[in-house]
Design a protein around this motif. Structure first.
Motif, PDB file in Angstrom:
ATOM      1  N   ALA A   1       2.377   4.507   1.947  1.00 59.00           N
ATOM      2  CA  ALA A   1       2.116   5.165   0.663  1.00 59.00           C
ATOM      3  C   ALA A   1       0.634   5.083   0.296  1.00 59.00           C
ATOM      4  O   ALA A   1      -0.010   4.057   0.496  1.00 59.00           O
ATOM      5  CB  ALA A   1       2.961   4.531  -0.432  1.00 59.00           C
ATOM      6  N   ASP A   2       0.117   6.176  -0.249  1.00 59.27           N
ATOM      7  CA  ASP A   2      -1.292   6.243  -0.646  1.00 59.27           C
ATOM      8  C   ASP A   2      -1.529   5.668  -2.036  1.00 59.27           C
ATOM      9  O   ASP A   2      -2.570   5.057  -2.299  1.00 59.27           O
ATOM     10  CB  ASP A   2      -1.764   7.701  -0.628  1.00 59.27           C
ATOM     11  CG  ASP A   2      -1.664   8.328   0.740  1.00 59.27           C
ATOM     12  OD1 ASP A   2      -2.404   7.890   1.644  1.00 59.27           O
ATOM     13  OD2 ASP A   2      -0.838   9.239   0.926  1.00 59.27           O
ATOM     14  N   GLU A   3      -0.581   5.902  -2.953  1.00 63.00           N
ATOM     15  CA  GLU A   3      -0.701   5.448  -4.336  1.00 63.00           C
ATOM     16  C   GLU A   3       0.613   4.806  -4.758  1.00 63.00           C
ATOM     17  O   GLU A   3       1.687   5.148  -4.226  1.00 63.00           O
ATOM     18  CB  GLU A   3      -1.015   6.621  -5.282  1.00 63.00           C
ATOM     19  CG  GLU A   3      -2.201   7.480  -4.860  1.00 63.00           C
ATOM     20  CD  GLU A   3      -3.552   6.825  -5.115  1.00 63.00           C
ATOM     21  OE1 GLU A   3      -3.571   5.741  -5.742  1.00 63.00           O
ATOM     22  OE2 GLU A   3      -4.572   7.392  -4.698  1.00 63.00           O
ATOM     23  N   LEU A   4       0.553   3.897  -5.730  1.00 62.97           N
ATOM     24  CA  LEU A   4       1.725   3.150  -6.155  1.00 62.97           C
ATOM     25  C   LEU A   4       1.885   3.223  -7.669  1.00 62.97           C
ATOM     26  O   LEU A   4       0.893   3.151  -8.405  1.00 62.97           O
ATOM     27  CB  LEU A   4       1.612   1.679  -5.735  1.00 62.97           C
ATOM     28  CG  LEU A   4       1.291   1.389  -4.263  1.00 62.97           C
ATOM     29  CD1 LEU A   4       1.066  -0.100  -4.057  1.00 62.97           C
ATOM     30  CD2 LEU A   4       2.416   1.885  -3.358  1.00 62.97           C
ATOM     31  N   ILE A   5       3.150   3.358  -8.118  1.00 64.29           N
ATOM     32  CA  ILE A   5       3.464   3.352  -9.547  1.00 64.29           C
ATOM     33  C   ILE A   5       4.627   2.392  -9.783  1.00 64.29           C
ATOM     34  O   ILE A   5       5.697   2.553  -9.190  1.00 64.29           O
ATOM     35  CB  ILE A   5       3.855   4.745 -10.065  1.00 64.29           C
ATOM     36  CG1 ILE A   5       2.699   5.736  -9.916  1.00 64.29           C
ATOM     37  CG2 ILE A   5       4.297   4.673 -11.530  1.00 64.29           C
ATOM     38  CD1 ILE A   5       3.074   7.166 -10.277  1.00 64.29           C
TER      39      ILE A   5
END
Length: 325
Positions: free
Chosen positions: A185-189
């Motif tokens: 994953a490139d970005e995490l939320i």
């Protein structure tokens, strides 16, 4: 043979492990000696009568398996006794043997073990069909994956990266997000700490996600539909949250967006050639090291209740596997 049996709808603790007759196969079926079976969210539903299919009692849960072909029906020509295979069973694989229609059986890659094969079919089959046939995901698009540490979620993260997308993984804890990060994953939320809609808009410069992969439903669906880009596609994969959401259709109009159902089981029946082509791509990606199921927990057949509860209580990351042999 030994089999885990559901004799009346109820929780996993009401199942029983008993001796049962070996299945008798039809002309288009194979008899599979089960070595390992994957545990999936539908298993938690089917034993409580909450799934779209309600088999006659008694039945075993277990929608996918890996093992060795013991016997083939007279109309089966592409498989033989002794073949190592993975199978989509629907139910029945929490047992030492299961009868499976031959069109739902694929030879295992030579470099794959039984536990991995048992964790492969449903998650990667679902996610490949979702992203390829249903979303038409393109390189350079932004893919938002909800429940990104679960079996189908992790598969979607890996496949999204393999397809050239920018992947935003969303999950409920830092530990789960770390699993998604390791999957590419490139970005995490972390949606237990922040608004999903606001975080997606911030990460996309106010544009929103081109594709949302949603196996969770409930409140997250409500936010995700508001976090779509123009001409975005929201994939309805499942409802692990327990609530089937309502769709404010005015938002699809304003965004020119699509809400798309994903029913991989029906796809395998209606479009078997397309499904087979998907799996050839998946096996190639596996051999290249671009995808690999995360088997986080394994259980013996006698621990069937623990295995199902690990998934039903949403404690598991990746895949849970029951080793039958």
């Amino acid at each position: 043979m030994k089999a885990v049996l559901c004799k009346a709808f109820g929780p996993a603790d009401t199942l029983v492990l008993e001796e049962a007759p070996s299945p008798t196969i039809k002309k288009n079926e194979i008899l599979l000696d089960v070595h390992a079976t994957g545990v999936n969210f539908p298993d938690t539903l089917i034993i409580e009568g909450k799934y779209q299919f309600k088999p006659p009692f008694p039945f075993s849960p277990g929608g996918e398996a890996a093992g060795v072909v013991r016997e083939v029906g007279e109309k089966v020509s592409h498989l033989k006794a002794g073949d190592r295979v993975m199978a989509l069973t629907g139910w029945g694989s929490f047992a030492e043997q299961v009868a499976v229609p031959a069109y739902n059986v694929l030879p295992m890659p030579a470099d794959m073990d039984f536990a991995t094969a048992a964790a492969f079919s449903m998650t990667y089959g679902t996610s490949m069909h979702a992203l390829k046939q249903r979303a038409n995901l393109q390189a350079g698009e932004t893919l938002l994956v909800l429940g990104a540490s679960g079996g189908v979620g992790l598969a979607a993260v890996e496949l999204g990266k393999a397809m050239g997308a920018r992947v935003i993984a969303a999950a409920s804890s830092a530990e789960k997000l770390e699993i998604a990060k390791q999957a590419g994953a490139d970005e995490l939320i972390n949606y237990s700490e922040t608004s999903l809609k606001d975080a997606v808009r911030k990460l996309t410069g106010g544009q929103g996600a081109d594709v949302v992969y949603d196996p969770v439903g409930g409140d997250l669906f409500d936010e995700a539909v508001r976090a779509l880009n123009w001409r975005g596609r929201l994939l309805v994969v499942g409802f692990a949250s327990g609530r089937i959401p309502d769709l404010p259709v005015n938002l699809t109009l304003l965004k020119g967006a699509s809400v798309v159902g994903v029913f991989w089981g029906a796809f395998t029946q209606r479009e078997p050639e397309a499904n087979a082509a998907n799996f050839q791509e998946l096996f190639a990606l596996y051999s290249q090291g671009k995808i690999k199921p995360l088997v986080s927990q394994t259980f013996a057949l006698e621990q069937y209740a623990e295995a199902i509860n690990a998934l039903g209580q949403r404690k598991a990351v990746g895949k849970v596997v029951v080793k039958v042999r």
